[in-house]
Design a protein around this motif. Sequence first.
Motif, short mmCIF file in Angstrom:
data_model
loop_
_atom_site.label_atom_id
_atom_site.label_comp_id
_atom_site.label_asym_id
_atom_site.label_seq_id
_atom_site.Cartn_x
_atom_site.Cartn_y
_atom_site.Cartn_z
N GLY A 85 31.23 0.79 66.58
CA GLY A 85 30.89 -0.42 67.32
C GLY A 85 31.33 -0.41 68.78
O GLY A 85 30.97 -1.30 69.53
N GLU A 86 32.09 0.60 69.20
CA GLU A 86 32.56 0.66 70.58
C GLU A 86 31.82 1.73 71.38
O GLU A 86 31.04 2.50 70.82
CB GLU A 86 34.07 0.90 70.61
N LYS A 87 32.10 1.75 72.71
CA LYS A 87 31.43 2.69 73.60
C LYS A 87 32.43 3.65 74.22
O LYS A 87 33.54 3.26 74.56
CB LYS A 87 30.70 1.96 74.73
N GLY A 88 31.99 4.89 74.41
CA GLY A 88 32.74 5.88 75.15
C GLY A 88 31.99 6.17 76.44
O GLY A 88 30.78 5.95 76.52
N TYR A 89 32.68 6.66 77.43
CA TYR A 89 32.04 6.91 78.73
C TYR A 89 31.91 8.40 79.01
O TYR A 89 32.64 9.23 78.48
CB TYR A 89 32.85 6.26 79.85
N ILE A 90 30.94 8.71 79.88
CA ILE A 90 30.76 10.04 80.44
C ILE A 90 30.47 9.84 81.92
O ILE A 90 29.46 9.22 82.27
CB ILE A 90 29.60 10.81 79.78
N GLN A 91 31.36 10.31 82.79
CA GLN A 91 31.17 10.16 84.22
C GLN A 91 30.62 11.46 84.79
O GLN A 91 31.16 12.53 84.50
CB GLN A 91 32.50 9.81 84.90
N VAL A 92 29.58 11.34 85.59
CA VAL A 92 28.97 12.51 86.21
C VAL A 92 29.11 12.39 87.73
O VAL A 92 29.00 11.30 88.29
CB VAL A 92 27.49 12.67 85.80
N ALA A 93 29.39 13.53 88.36
CA ALA A 93 29.42 13.63 89.81
C ALA A 93 28.57 14.83 90.19
O ALA A 93 28.83 15.94 89.74
CB ALA A 93 30.84 13.78 90.32
N ALA A 94 27.54 14.60 90.99
CA ALA A 94 26.66 15.67 91.44
C ALA A 94 26.85 15.85 92.94
O ALA A 94 26.68 14.90 93.70
CB ALA A 94 25.20 15.35 91.12
N VAL A 95 27.21 17.06 93.36
CA VAL A 95 27.46 17.35 94.77
C VAL A 95 26.17 17.86 95.39
O VAL A 95 25.59 18.85 94.93
CB VAL A 95 28.58 18.40 94.92
N LEU A 96 25.71 17.18 96.43
CA LEU A 96 24.51 17.60 97.13
C LEU A 96 24.91 18.45 98.33
O LEU A 96 25.72 18.02 99.14
CB LEU A 96 23.73 16.38 97.63
N PRO A 97 24.37 19.64 98.45
CA PRO A 97 24.75 20.52 99.56
C PRO A 97 24.11 20.07 100.87
O PRO A 97 23.00 19.52 100.86
CB PRO A 97 24.20 21.88 99.13
N PRO A 98 24.79 20.30 101.99
CA PRO A 98 24.15 19.99 103.28
C PRO A 98 22.98 20.95 103.51
O PRO A 98 23.04 22.11 103.10
CB PRO A 98 25.26 20.20 104.30
N GLY A 99 21.94 20.44 104.11
CA GLY A 99 20.78 21.28 104.39
C GLY A 99 19.96 21.62 103.16
O GLY A 99 19.22 22.59 103.15
N GLY A 100 20.08 20.85 102.10
CA GLY A 100 19.31 21.11 100.88
C GLY A 100 17.82 20.90 101.10
O GLY A 100 17.39 20.23 102.04
N ALA A 101 17.02 21.48 100.25
CA ALA A 101 15.57 21.38 100.36
C ALA A 101 15.12 19.94 100.08
O ALA A 101 15.66 19.25 99.23
CB ALA A 101 14.90 22.33 99.38
N ILE A 102 14.11 19.52 100.82
CA ILE A 102 13.55 18.18 100.64
C ILE A 102 12.70 18.18 99.36
O ILE A 102 11.97 19.12 99.09
CB ILE A 102 12.71 17.78 101.87
N GLY A 103 12.83 17.13 98.58
CA GLY A 103 12.02 17.02 97.36
C GLY A 103 12.72 16.20 96.29
O GLY A 103 13.82 15.69 96.47
N ARG A 104 12.05 16.07 95.17
CA ARG A 104 12.56 15.30 94.02
C ARG A 104 13.31 16.24 93.09
O ARG A 104 12.83 17.33 92.77
CB ARG A 104 11.37 14.67 93.29
#
Length: 133
Positions: A85-104
């Motif tokens: 009946g309870e919830k556990g968490y999952i935290q995500v951190a995504a590092v975006l590099p400088p100068g990355g390609a444009i797009g989805r």
Amino acid sequence: MKKLLRPASFLILLTLMACGHRPAPRARAMAVDSLYDFGPVTKADTLRHTFFLKNTGTAYLHIETIAVSCNCMTLSWEKKPVKPGEKGYIQVAAVLPPGGAIGRYEKFFMVRTNAINSLSVFKIFYTHSSVQK
């Protein structure tokens, strides 16, 4: 007489089986939110989001392993068992590099638990647009 004993024996056996059989308690994992879209991102940054996994079963839920789709993601999660009946968490951190390609972009991670439905997949989305250094 033998004809009467067979059905009676069968009914007694069936009754004993029905009364004594209870399914073992099992955890069941349900993703509260399995997708998150950060939308447009215009600078190199670290994107953060917290996902939740609810235990809808009758036994404790244990997060056993987590696998990520790329090394740009780091995760932290609930280390203690999640009660029914309870919830556990999952935290995500995504590092975006400088100068990355444009797009989805779409990144994902898979969570394996001790639940009946042991595998859950979570996804994050973002769009690089004119990323500055």
